[in-house]
Design an enzyme around this catalytic site. Structure first.
Site, PDB file in Angstrom:
ATOM      1  N   ASP A 213      31.701  34.296  -3.532  1.00  0.00           N
ATOM      2  CA  ASP A 213      30.642  35.308  -3.451  1.00  0.00           C
ATOM      3  C   ASP A 213      29.299  34.638  -3.702  1.00  0.00           C
ATOM      4  O   ASP A 213      29.043  34.158  -4.806  1.00  0.00           O
ATOM      5  CB  ASP A 213      30.917  36.397  -4.485  1.00  0.00           C
ATOM      6  CG  ASP A 213      29.809  37.441  -4.559  1.00  0.00           C
ATOM      7  OD1 ASP A 213      28.896  37.410  -3.695  1.00  0.00           O
ATOM      8  OD2 ASP A 213      29.853  38.277  -5.472  1.00  0.00           O
TER       9      ASP A 213
ATOM     10  N   GLU B 243      14.114   6.660  -9.703  1.00  0.00           N
ATOM     11  CA  GLU B 243      13.931   6.220 -11.095  1.00  0.00           C
ATOM     12  C   GLU B 243      13.740   7.461 -11.979  1.00  0.00           C
ATOM     13  O   GLU B 243      12.628   7.734 -12.443  1.00  0.00           O
ATOM     14  CB  GLU B 243      12.710   5.310 -11.217  1.00  0.00           C
ATOM     15  CG  GLU B 243      12.736   4.072 -10.324  1.00  0.00           C
ATOM     16  CD  GLU B 243      11.450   3.258 -10.431  1.00  0.00           C
ATOM     17  OE1 GLU B 243      10.666   3.479 -11.382  1.00  0.00           O
ATOM     18  OE2 GLU B 243      11.229   2.410  -9.557  1.00  0.00           O
TER      19      GLU B 243
ATOM     20  N   GLU C 161      13.497   9.850 -15.120  1.00  0.00           N
ATOM     21  CA  GLU C 161      13.256   9.737 -16.561  1.00  0.00           C
ATOM     22  C   GLU C 161      13.696  11.023 -17.253  1.00  0.00           C
ATOM     23  O   GLU C 161      13.722  12.091 -16.633  1.00  0.00           O
ATOM     24  CB  GLU C 161      11.764   9.488 -16.827  1.00  0.00           C
ATOM     25  CG  GLU C 161      11.241   8.195 -16.219  1.00  0.00           C
ATOM     26  CD  GLU C 161       9.730   8.085 -16.217  1.00  0.00           C
ATOM     27  OE1 GLU C 161       9.222   6.975 -15.983  1.00  0.00           O
ATOM     28  OE2 GLU C 161       9.057   9.117 -16.441  1.00  0.00           O
TER      29      GLU C 161
ATOM     30  N   GLU D  22      11.868   4.398 -22.176  1.00  0.00           N
ATOM     31  CA  GLU D  22      10.593   4.627 -21.500  1.00  0.00           C
ATOM     32  C   GLU D  22       9.467   4.733 -22.529  1.00  0.00           C
ATOM     33  O   GLU D  22       9.662   4.531 -23.720  1.00  0.00           O
ATOM     34  CB  GLU D  22      10.664   5.888 -20.628  1.00  0.00           C
ATOM     35  CG  GLU D  22      10.601   5.632 -19.114  1.00  0.00           C
ATOM     36  CD  GLU D  22       9.332   4.917 -18.689  1.00  0.00           C
ATOM     37  OE1 GLU D  22       8.288   5.094 -19.345  1.00  0.00           O
ATOM     38  OE2 GLU D  22       9.377   4.186 -17.684  1.00  0.00           O
TER      39      GLU D  22
ATOM     40  N   GLU E 217      15.094   5.909 -19.072  1.00  0.00           N
ATOM     41  CA  GLU E 217      15.105   5.814 -17.610  1.00  0.00           C
ATOM     42  C   GLU E 217      16.308   4.983 -17.176  1.00  0.00           C
ATOM     43  O   GLU E 217      16.583   3.926 -17.749  1.00  0.00           O
ATOM     44  CB  GLU E 217      13.813   5.159 -17.105  1.00  0.00           C
ATOM     45  CG  GLU E 217      13.778   4.928 -15.596  1.00  0.00           C
ATOM     46  CD  GLU E 217      12.446   4.345 -15.146  1.00  0.00           C
ATOM     47  OE1 GLU E 217      11.396   4.829 -15.630  1.00  0.00           O
ATOM     48  OE2 GLU E 217      12.442   3.404 -14.332  1.00  0.00           O
TER      49      GLU E 217
ATOM     50  N   HIS F  54      10.077   8.410  -9.828  1.00  0.00           N
ATOM     51  CA  HIS F  54       9.531   7.590  -8.749  1.00  0.00           C
ATOM     52  C   HIS F  54      10.607   7.408  -7.690  1.00  0.00           C
ATOM     53  O   HIS F  54      11.758   7.088  -7.999  1.00  0.00           O
ATOM     54  CB  HIS F  54       9.073   6.239  -9.287  1.00  0.00           C
ATOM     55  CG  HIS F  54       7.979   6.345 -10.298  1.00  0.00           C
ATOM     56  ND1 HIS F  54       7.593   5.285 -11.101  1.00  0.00           N
ATOM     57  CD2 HIS F  54       7.183   7.385 -10.650  1.00  0.00           C
ATOM     58  CE1 HIS F  54       6.608   5.677 -11.896  1.00  0.00           C
ATOM     59  NE2 HIS F  54       6.339   6.946 -11.639  1.00  0.00           N
TER      60      HIS F  54
ATOM     61  N   ARG G 208      -1.136   1.703  -9.911  1.00  0.00           N
ATOM     62  CA  ARG G 208      -0.194   2.772 -10.232  1.00  0.00           C
ATOM     63  C   ARG G 208      -0.870   4.124 -10.461  1.00  0.00           C
ATOM     64  O   ARG G 208      -0.210   5.091 -10.816  1.00  0.00           O
ATOM     65  CB  ARG G 208       0.633   2.382 -11.462  1.00  0.00           C
ATOM     66  CG  ARG G 208       1.718   1.358 -11.129  1.00  0.00           C
ATOM     67  CD  ARG G 208       2.469   0.898 -12.375  1.00  0.00           C
ATOM     68  NE  ARG G 208       3.726   0.255 -12.043  1.00  0.00           N
ATOM     69  CZ  ARG G 208       3.853  -1.006 -11.643  1.00  0.00           C
ATOM     70  NH1 ARG G 208       2.763  -1.757 -11.526  1.00  0.00           N
ATOM     71  NH2 ARG G 208       5.030  -1.516 -11.362  1.00  0.00           N
TER      72      ARG G 208
ATOM     73  N   GLU H 208       6.970   3.556  -2.404  1.00  0.00           N
ATOM     74  CA  GLU H 208       7.276   4.165  -3.695  1.00  0.00           C
ATOM     75  C   GLU H 208       6.364   5.374  -3.877  1.00  0.00           C
ATOM     76  O   GLU H 208       5.149   5.229  -3.997  1.00  0.00           O
ATOM     77  CB  GLU H 208       7.059   3.176  -4.837  1.00  0.00           C
ATOM     78  CG  GLU H 208       7.339   3.787  -6.209  1.00  0.00           C
ATOM     79  CD  GLU H 208       6.889   2.911  -7.362  1.00  0.00           C
ATOM     80  OE1 GLU H 208       7.179   3.270  -8.522  1.00  0.00           O
ATOM     81  OE2 GLU H 208       6.230   1.882  -7.116  1.00  0.00           O
TER      82      GLU H 208
ATOM     83  N   ARG I  19       5.248   8.352  -6.213  1.00  0.00           N
ATOM     84  CA  ARG I  19       5.269   8.463  -7.666  1.00  0.00           C
ATOM     85  C   ARG I  19       5.104   9.897  -8.171  1.00  0.00           C
ATOM     86  O   ARG I  19       5.079  10.131  -9.382  1.00  0.00           O
ATOM     87  CB  ARG I  19       4.171   7.576  -8.251  1.00  0.00           C
ATOM     88  CG  ARG I  19       4.336   6.113  -7.871  1.00  0.00           C
ATOM     89  CD  ARG I  19       3.160   5.247  -8.289  1.00  0.00           C
ATOM     90  NE  ARG I  19       2.940   5.252  -9.725  1.00  0.00           N
ATOM     91  CZ  ARG I  19       3.640   4.527 -10.593  1.00  0.00           C
ATOM     92  NH1 ARG I  19       4.628   3.754 -10.171  1.00  0.00           N
ATOM     93  NH2 ARG I  19       3.368   4.577 -11.886  1.00  0.00           N
TER      94      ARG I  19
END
Length: 445
Positions: A55, A134, A136, A187, A194, A243, A314, A334, A336
């Site tokens: 259901d 990645e 966390e 981290e 992480e 990330h 970054r 990558e 972020r």
């Protein structure tokens, strides 16, 4: 690594060999919450032949009660024994695709949304979409508080890292479940961790993210602790991100790589990244889907909020890391901005569709921004044409509601339900009177 099953026959053999008594049928609701029910091993043949009816009316985002019948079809390639359950009368899990009773893929199934995006990818000449993540998370004393276990920081490996043993057990469990773990560490926040997963096929990785989250929680619970993927549980410290590393494959080769380019990026890679930047604001309510997600996406806490790309910077939303010398073809994007509480099926589908849009329409990639974007004045960012992600879920969901790309990605049924659910979440939050407001205003107003 897990005993690898690929077919229903493989599963039957493993069930007999490993004394598996229960098989948990796993799938996701629209918000990425794991759903499960169990069948006995005697029901396995019927499940592979006809599926298992259930259901769907009580599943968030699925059909209402008058059209609630659903069929879960197990995907044999996802079969794995759960390492946190006893070895005797063991328990395994298998992900499923959801179908209607008429045998059609159910449009409200997040796994089907990702499958449709992968079909579009193949239709324009690519044969793979690889994703690495990645995620966390925080470990707290219990689920009712945010009391951390330690005051450790980034990469700490001392008595400050109270979670090192449970992290080790978690990594071993993930590997037994078939995931390739690249790195694990403490981290930057207190009691924050992480564990990074190596790139894999996007559908496999979405299943793995779902499995990762429940595995982390199960092993934390063994120690009497609580693991959370809430993006920003603590005031004044970094939140938890995920990330996400992306690459398209063509003829088995990385379609993003061009050794002759200054950035090692092919035209395909540049257009794909341009697609991420062009559509980032309207996709925000997918990869950062909760009210709390926007407490993480603020300047000053290592979370990217400015829509730009770079190589080493970054503070940008997207980065193209320098490939290692022994892996010159590992060029990748990558991204972020996603957080670990997103629905991975919808997130990977939306990111893929945005990238394909850039490729098909020939989007131009702007120059990389290698300055610290947090230090630029607002006027300077405007002059450089750098946009900012939405500041609240309310802003984000209205951008999504106007997005033709997201409508095509999710399909009309899921799109409408998602907008409805997220507007209600924002409204519920907006009407709250918080402790901060009472402390600030009640004594003086």
């Amino acid at each position: 690594m897990r005993d690898q099953a690929r077919t229903a026959e493989d599963v039957r053999a493993l069930v007999a060999e490993r004394d598996i008594r229960f098989i948990r049928i796993w799938f996701s609701d629209i918000l990425g919450q794991l759903k499960s029910f169990s069948i006995g091993r005697d029901e396995l043949d019927a499940a592979f032949e006809h599926g298992v009816g259930f259901d769907g009316s009580s599943i968030t985002g699925f059909n209402p009660i008058e059209e609630s019948d659903m069929v879960a079809m197990p995907d044999a390639s996802t079969f794995a024994v759960l390492p946190w359950r006893p070895g005797e009368d063991a328990v395994a899990r298998v992900f499923c695709d959801v179908f209607t009773p008429e045998g059609q893929p159910y449009e409200g199934d997040p796994r089907q949304v990702l499958r449709r995006a992968l079909e579009r990818m193949r239709s324009i000449g690519f044969d793979g979409f690889e994703v690495g993540v990645e995620p966390e998370y925080f470990l707290f004393r219990d689920r009712r508080s945010t009391e951390p276990l330690d005051e450790g920081g980034y990469f700490d490996l001392t008595t400050l890292d109270a979670g090192s043993d449970v992290r080790r057990e978690t990594v071993l469990a993930l590997e037994r479940l078939g995931m390739a773990v690249e790195h694990s560490h403490h981290e930057g926040g207190p009691s924050q961790h992480e564990i990074d997963l190596a790139p894999a096929d996007a559908l496999e990785m979405a299943d793995d993210v779902m499995t990762y989250r429940i595995t982390v929680k199960e092993y934390a619970m063994k120690y009497g602790w609580h693991a959370t993927f809430m993006p920003k549980p603590l005031h004044g410290v970094n939140g938890s991100g995920m990330h996400t590393h992306l690459a398209l494959l063509r003829d088995g080769e990385n379609a993003f790589h061009d050794p002759a380019d200054t950035y090692s990026l092919s035209d395909v890679g540049k257009a794909f990244i341009a697609g991420q930047l062009r559509h980032a604001r309207e996709l925000s309510a997918i990869f950062a889907q909760w009210v709390n997600s926007y407490k993480r996406l603020v300047p000053g806490y290592e979370a990217p909020v400015y829509v730009a790309w770079s190589r080493r910077n970054r503070s940008a939303l997207a980065r193209v890391p320098q490939a290692r010398g022994d892996r010159p073809y590992a060029t990748r994007l990558e991204l972020r901005c996603p957080d670990p509480a997103c629905n991975p099926y919808l997130t990977f589908a939306a990111l893929l569709q945005a990238g394909l849009e850039g490729i098909e329409k020939g989007y131009e990639l702007p120059e990389p921004m290698e300055k610290n974007l947090y230090h630029l004045a607002p006027d300077d960012r405007r002059r450089l044409g750098i946009e900012q992600l939405p500041e609240t879920l309310g802003e984000a969901i209205e951008l999504l509601a106007d997005s033709e790309l997201v409508l095509r990605t999710l399909g009309e049924h899921m799109f409408n339900r998602y907008v409805e659910i997220k507007r209600q979440e924002w409204e519920d939050y907006r009407l709250q009177v918080t402790r901060w407001e009472l402390d600030r205003y009640l004594p003086v107003l």
